[in-house]
Design an enzyme around this catalytic site. Structure first.
Site, PDB file in Angstrom:
ATOM      1  N   ASP A 124       0.739  -1.386   0.098  1.00 33.25           N
ATOM      2  CA  ASP A 124       0.128   0.022  -0.079  1.00 33.25           C
ATOM      3  C   ASP A 124       0.802   1.391  -0.016  1.00 33.25           C
ATOM      4  OD1 ASP A 124      -2.131   1.817   0.247  1.00 33.25           O
ATOM      5  OD2 ASP A 124      -1.956   1.696   2.486  1.00 33.25           O
ATOM      6  N   ASP A 158      -4.434   3.494   2.641  1.00 28.94           N
ATOM      7  CA  ASP A 158      -5.829   3.164   2.664  1.00 28.94           C
ATOM      8  C   ASP A 158      -5.943   1.585   3.287  1.00 28.94           C
ATOM      9  OD1 ASP A 158      -5.162   1.718   0.688  1.00 28.94           O
ATOM     10  OD2 ASP A 158      -7.042   2.407  -0.556  1.00 28.94           O
ATOM     11  N   ASP A 202      -1.781  -1.305  -3.790  1.00 29.94           N
ATOM     12  CA  ASP A 202      -2.162  -0.550  -4.970  1.00 29.94           C
ATOM     13  C   ASP A 202      -1.173  -0.730  -6.054  1.00 29.94           C
ATOM     14  OD1 ASP A 202      -0.239   1.361  -4.236  1.00 29.94           O
ATOM     15  OD2 ASP A 202      -1.723   2.252  -2.750  1.00 29.94           O
ATOM     16  N   ASP A 227      -9.776 -16.172 -16.012  1.00 31.38           N
ATOM     17  CA  ASP A 227     -10.428 -16.749 -14.762  1.00 31.38           C
ATOM     18  C   ASP A 227     -11.654 -17.705 -15.313  1.00 31.38           C
ATOM     19  OD1 ASP A 227     -10.892 -16.296 -11.898  1.00 31.38           O
ATOM     20  OD2 ASP A 227     -12.775 -15.972 -12.537  1.00 31.38           O
ATOM     21  N   GLU A 246      -7.435 -20.599 -16.246  1.00 33.63           N
ATOM     22  CA  GLU A 246      -7.763 -21.481 -15.210  1.00 33.63           C
ATOM     23  C   GLU A 246      -8.574 -22.499 -15.635  1.00 33.63           C
ATOM     24  OE1 GLU A 246      -9.017 -20.564 -10.661  1.00 33.63           O
ATOM     25  OE2 GLU A 246      -9.990 -19.535 -12.308  1.00 33.63           O
TER      26      GLU A 246
END
Ligand code: GLC
Length: 544
Positions: A52, A56, A60, A237, A292
């Site tokens: 981060d 927050d 990121d 995915d 996947e």
């Protein structure tokens, strides 16, 4: 996977032998023509948990960018970013509301471009996660689709009437499929329009209808959006789920309690994969398509490579679920070599990811995690590392009362500690999940300072792999070895390596013929010296 499902999957007819994929096999490989993704080691980053930088408590893209030098130091070739698209985060990003944007929690599109440019400048490829089977229920497409039966996007998703009522039941879902991540029916009733919609995962993840050419077109465009920006490929995915029989037939009763996503295997998917592959091949360079495929038979997984026109690489999770036992691993490896090898499909290997307990946790000790690292990085195929495994991280303890993920997968998604001390290099906010155990010592700076750490073992292994054509692209031959030891030879032209892995918790004599020296040892012992014919308890070595 139940015995039943395994039996069924074994019953699927094999396809005829495929022609060799270009670039696969000793001949082409030795001519230097192998595509980059065959010799590459891919490093998976779960952006929420990597680092981060804006305070927050959620990682990121800028955190990833600042972490690139760690990846270069480590010696991986590519990174795969789990989703960072705008999302209500019901499935932490695998529920997408816009395929062509960056969620503000993770940064901006300009920030992504910077990350991509900086990665490329360091020689790292970038692979994005792409979620084709379903969107978020907040995606504008679905909002429109569910607004009315007359909506122009109604047929972008899978809507059906109730199954004919029986025994007085007013409303029965259209078939007996069960959803993953919760286990209820794979159907949710929509009051407004009086129909059910299909979702193989959460109700917040409605399935797209890939029989609709407009959906195919729109999803191809989302690939082009990122290909135009220069990404090197996609991890797709649950891509085995996209092709569906429009009749949506019931599963046999014995299989109906298993989520359909872990057994769906429809030949229509292969035709869709060809279309996706054609999109990638419209671009210069070798953009990779990694699927996947959550099926628990290697023969089934193999089919998704097509005849050199399907996936370039498919995940195969059977080895991930193998226990730490020589026999289990020997069988899994033999199955991969026989099944994928026969059709010239290039294998993949993965021990940890964001959906499963880390292998350090599953196998129960660092010794084993170290030996497993030797195995993962010396098998024939493309290995995938999951960020933090190079630190030997264990799963965080997340009490069930504090669990966030509907699938109970929080433990392996704990944040990566970069430094010792409060914040661990993440700034001051507490991170979205607890730190993994012993984060003060199992952090990047502390482990870099310790030449004996597992982090340095990964680095030595990656260096050995990069320096050896045999380990990168060479043939694989299983060798006879004493019980408890897995042994194999990798070879390409005049380069050869022997790999010996002692799964047993005792020293085992394992002599080899010829003069070999220890290039890498899981515990660092004896490296650079000649191999003396004995393996320590749970020790693994690479010999040259
Ligand atoms: C894949 C992802 C997993 C996600 C699921 C639904 O299996 O790896 O995290 O929950 O698909 O998108």
């Amino acid at each position: 996977m139940s015995e039943d499902a395994a039996r069924i999957s074994r019953g699927f007819a094999r396809r005829p032998r495929a022609r060799l994929l270009s670039g696969v096999g000793g001949d082409v490989a030795s001519s230097g023509a192998a595509p980059w993704w065959q010799s590459a080691v891919v490093y998976q980053i779960y952006p929420r948990s990597f680092r981060d930088t804006d305070g927050d408590g959620v990682g990121d893209l800028e955190g990833v960018r600042r972490g690139l030098d760690h990846l270069v130091w480590l010696g991986v070739d590519a990174l795969w970013l789990s989703p960072f698209y705008p999302s209500p985060m019901r499935d932490f990003g695998y529920d997408v509301t816009d395929y062509c944007a960056v969620d503000p929690r993770f940064g901006t599109l300009a920030g992504f471009d910077r990350l991509l440019a900086d990665a490329h400048a360091r020689g790292l490829r970038v692979v994005l996660d792409w979620v084709p089977n379903h969107t978020s229920d907040q995606h504008p497409w679905f909002v429109e689709s569910r607004a009315s039966r007359a909506s122009p996007r109604r047929d972008w998703y899978v809507w059906r009437d109730s199954a004919p009522g029986r025994g007085g039941a007013l409303r029965r879902p259209p078939n007996n499929w069960r959803a993953a991540l919760g286990g209820g029916p794979a159907w949710t009733w929509d009051e407004t329009t009086g129909q059910w919609y299909l979702h193989l995962f959460l109700a917040a993840q409605p399935d797209l209808d890939w029989t609709n050419p407009a959906v195919v077109q729109a999803m191809h465009d989302t690939l082009r959006f990122w290909l135009d920006r220069g990404v090197d490929g996609f991890r797709m995915d649950v891509v085995h789920c996209i092709g569906k029989d429009p009749a949506l037939p019931d599963l046999p009763p014995g299989l109906a309690s298993i989520p359909v996503a872990a057994q769906h295997d429809d030949p229509r998917t292969l035709a869709l994969l060809r279309g996706l592959r054609a999109v990638l091949e419209g671009y210069p360079g070798e953009r990779v398509m990694i699927g996947e495929v959550v099926l628990f038979s290697t023969a089934q997984v193999a089919r998704y490579y097509g005849h050199g026109d399907g996936l370039h690489l498919a995940f195969n999770f059977l080895p991930l679920y193998a226990p730490w036992e020589e026999g289990a691993w020997r069988a899994r490896i033999a199955e991969v070599e026989a099944t994928l090898g026969a059709q010239g499909a290039w294998p993949t290997w993965v021990l940890s990811n964001h959906d499963n307990a880390r292998h350090r946790t599953r196998y129960g000790s660092e010794m084993r995690a170290r030996a497993a690292a030797v195995l993962l990085l010396t098998l024939r195929g493309t290995p995938f590392l999951y960020a933090g495994e190079e630190l030997g991280l264990e799963d965080a303890q997340v009490p069930s009362t504090h669990g966030l993920d509907p699938g109970g997968r929080d433990g392996s998604r704990a944040p990566i500690p970069w430094e010792s001390g409060p914040g661990h290099g993440w700034g001051h906010a507490s991170p979205w999940l607890p730190w993994p155990p012993d984060a003060d010592n199992r952090c990047i700076t502390a482990m870099r300072a310790d030449a004996g750490s597992i982090l340095h073992l990964y680095r030595r292994l990656l260096r050995a792999r990069r320096g050896s054509p045999a380990l990168g692209l060479g043939s694989f031959t299983a060798l006879a070895a004493p019980p408890g030891v897995l042994a194999f030879r990798r070879e390409l032209a005049d380069d050869a390596r022997l790999v010996l892995i002692n799964f047993a918790a005792r020293e085992i004599a394992c002599p080899v013929t010829g003069a070999w020296s220890v290039e890498v040892a899981s515990d660092g012992r004896g490296e650079g010296h000649s191999y003396r014919g004995t393996l320590g308890a749970e020790q693994a070595v690479v010999l040259r």
